[in-house]
Design a protein around this motif. Structure first.
Motif, PDB file in Angstrom:
ATOM      1  N   THR A  10       0.807  -1.214   0.000  1.00 26.93           N
ATOM      2  CA  THR A  10       0.000   0.000   0.000  1.00 26.93           C
ATOM      3  C   THR A  10       0.844   1.271   0.000  1.00 26.93           C
ATOM      4  O   THR A  10       0.305   2.372   0.067  1.00 26.93           O
ATOM      5  CB  THR A  10      -0.947   0.019   1.217  1.00 26.93           C
ATOM      6  OG1 THR A  10      -0.180  -0.039   2.427  1.00 26.93           O
ATOM      7  CG2 THR A  10      -1.912  -1.160   1.169  1.00 26.93           C
ATOM      8  N   ALA A  11       2.170   1.111  -0.062  1.00 25.11           N
ATOM      9  CA  ALA A  11       3.065   2.274  -0.105  1.00 25.11           C
ATOM     10  C   ALA A  11       3.533   2.475  -1.543  1.00 25.11           C
ATOM     11  O   ALA A  11       4.042   1.554  -2.169  1.00 25.11           O
ATOM     12  CB  ALA A  11       4.270   2.053   0.800  1.00 25.11           C
ATOM     13  N   VAL A  16       6.110   6.438  -8.803  1.00 24.57           N
ATOM     14  CA  VAL A  16       4.717   6.827  -9.026  1.00 24.57           C
ATOM     15  C   VAL A  16       4.575   8.337  -9.142  1.00 24.57           C
ATOM     16  O   VAL A  16       3.653   8.835  -9.812  1.00 24.57           O
ATOM     17  CB  VAL A  16       3.811   6.269  -7.899  1.00 24.57           C
ATOM     18  CG1 VAL A  16       3.903   7.094  -6.639  1.00 24.57           C
ATOM     19  CG2 VAL A  16       2.355   6.191  -8.361  1.00 24.57           C
ATOM     20  N   ALA A  17       5.483   9.088  -8.537  1.00 20.36           N
ATOM     21  CA  ALA A  17       5.372  10.548  -8.556  1.00 20.36           C
ATOM     22  C   ALA A  17       5.442  11.087  -9.976  1.00 20.36           C
ATOM     23  O   ALA A  17       4.587  11.883 -10.394  1.00 20.36           O
ATOM     24  CB  ALA A  17       6.465  11.170  -7.693  1.00 20.36           C
ATOM     25  N   LEU A  18       6.447  10.671 -10.752  1.00 21.05           N
ATOM     26  CA  LEU A  18       6.587  11.163 -12.120  1.00 21.05           C
ATOM     27  C   LEU A  18       5.418  10.699 -12.980  1.00 21.05           C
ATOM     28  O   LEU A  18       4.897  11.469 -13.797  1.00 21.05           O
ATOM     29  CB  LEU A  18       7.908  10.693 -12.731  1.00 21.05           C
ATOM     30  CG  LEU A  18       8.156  11.117 -14.189  1.00 21.05           C
ATOM     31  CD1 LEU A  18       8.163  12.641 -14.317  1.00 21.05           C
ATOM     32  CD2 LEU A  18       9.467  10.527 -14.697  1.00 21.05           C
ATOM     33  N   SER A 148       7.240  -3.988  -9.268  1.00 24.67           N
ATOM     34  CA  SER A 148       6.999  -4.007  -7.827  1.00 24.67           C
ATOM     35  C   SER A 148       5.596  -4.503  -7.482  1.00 24.67           C
ATOM     36  O   SER A 148       5.249  -4.629  -6.308  1.00 24.67           O
ATOM     37  CB  SER A 148       7.181  -2.591  -7.255  1.00 24.67           C
ATOM     38  OG  SER A 148       6.163  -1.724  -7.740  1.00 24.67           O
ATOM     39  N   GLY A 149       4.779  -4.771  -8.505  1.00 20.17           N
ATOM     40  CA  GLY A 149       3.419  -5.233  -8.274  1.00 20.17           C
ATOM     41  C   GLY A 149       2.432  -4.128  -7.972  1.00 20.17           C
ATOM     42  O   GLY A 149       1.303  -4.391  -7.562  1.00 20.17           O
ATOM     43  N   ALA A 150       2.852  -2.870  -8.194  1.00 20.03           N
ATOM     44  CA  ALA A 150       2.003  -1.736  -7.817  1.00 20.03           C
ATOM     45  C   ALA A 150       1.291  -1.080  -8.996  1.00 20.03           C
ATOM     46  O   ALA A 150       0.505  -0.161  -8.800  1.00 20.03           O
ATOM     47  CB  ALA A 150       2.842  -0.684  -7.092  1.00 20.03           C
ATOM     48  N   PHE A 167      -2.840   7.039  -6.525  1.00 22.86           N
ATOM     49  CA  PHE A 167      -2.342   5.734  -6.089  1.00 22.86           C
ATOM     50  C   PHE A 167      -3.303   5.185  -5.052  1.00 22.86           C
ATOM     51  O   PHE A 167      -3.573   5.818  -4.038  1.00 22.86           O
ATOM     52  CB  PHE A 167      -0.938   5.845  -5.494  1.00 22.86           C
ATOM     53  CG  PHE A 167      -0.315   4.515  -5.165  1.00 22.86           C
ATOM     54  CD1 PHE A 167       0.302   3.771  -6.142  1.00 22.86           C
ATOM     55  CD2 PHE A 167      -0.371   4.009  -3.867  1.00 22.86           C
ATOM     56  CE1 PHE A 167       0.876   2.536  -5.851  1.00 22.86           C
ATOM     57  CE2 PHE A 167       0.189   2.777  -3.560  1.00 22.86           C
ATOM     58  CZ  PHE A 167       0.817   2.037  -4.556  1.00 22.86           C
ATOM     59  N   ASP A 168      -3.832   3.994  -5.301  1.00 25.33           N
ATOM     60  CA  ASP A 168      -4.812   3.364  -4.414  1.00 25.33           C
ATOM     61  C   ASP A 168      -4.080   2.735  -3.222  1.00 25.33           C
ATOM     62  O   ASP A 168      -3.380   1.746  -3.363  1.00 25.33           O
ATOM     63  CB  ASP A 168      -5.578   2.293  -5.197  1.00 25.33           C
ATOM     64  CG  ASP A 168      -6.671   1.635  -4.374  1.00 25.33           C
ATOM     65  OD1 ASP A 168      -6.770   1.923  -3.161  1.00 25.33           O
ATOM     66  OD2 ASP A 168      -7.423   0.832  -4.937  1.00 25.33           O
TER      67      ASP A 168
END
Length: 201
Positions: A10-11, A16-18, A148-150, A167-168
């Motif tokens: 969940t982190a 993800v920011a870019l 990373s599976g995200a 991001f969930d």
């Protein structure tokens, strides 16, 4: 960009920011304006965004054209379709999703990546500089998210006036809206539609 399999599911990974900064450049009904409408708009975004280390030195010397802005819009819009599919938005499924995936498969060869292998991990870097290098870095960030599976947790809000990327962080990855406000709007819209359908029957 390095992978880290010890991260909590969940982190969000750093990449993800870019990715979210890139997809959240479209206009919406809430007042956000299109940031990639022309060369000046894309130039302004490039001046504000946090770029990978290897591209920061070239930031001031980047030449940005209208064609670059169009390429950025095309890539972004295809990614937003995928993120809506992650959220379960029905309008993004079927043909729109297939077209977006086909486009992304083609564009990956336009913005190639190189694996930089070291003792501490593997980093993906853009082979090109300039705007193509920036767009390749977005694809590198997505690759890290997938490793990373995200990746499936990166979504776009199902509320039609919004479609904001987020991001969930829910444990069961069930979020479909970027905020309670958007969830409430969508719920009210569905309620009114049900009432209208019932009255028509």
């Amino acid at each position: 960009m390095k992978t880290n399999n010890d991260r909590s599911p969940t982190a969000p990974p750093p990449s993800v920011a870019l990715v979210l900064e890139f997809v959240n450049t479209h206009a919406d009904a809430g007042g956000r304006i299109e940031q990639f409408d022309d060369a000046a708009g894309l130039r302004g975004w490039l001046d504000r965004v946090e770029l990978p280390d290897e591209l920061r030195a070239d930031r001031c010397d980047l030449e940005v054209t209208g064609a670059d802005a169009a390429s950025a819009r095309e890539l972004r819009d295809a990614l937003v379709t995928l993120l809506l599919a992650h959220s379960g938005e029905e309008g993004s499924l079927g043909e729109p999703l297939a077209e977006a995936e086909s486009y992304l498969q083609r564009v990956a060869s336009r913005y190639p990546l190189t694996s930089v292998i070291g003792a501490e991990g593997v980093t993906l870097q853009a082979e090109q500089t300039g705007v193509p290098g920036v767009l390749a870095s977005v694809l590198a960030g997505i690759t890290e998210l997938a490793q990373s599976g995200a990746w499936s947790r990166v979504k776009a809000c199902r509320n039609p006036p919004c479609h904001f990327g987020f991001f969930d962080r829910t444990r069961n990855s069930s979020a479909g809206f970027c905020s309670p406000g958007c969830a409430s709007q969508a719920s009210m819209r569905a309620y009114r539609q049900r009432k209208k359908n019932a009255a028509a029957r």
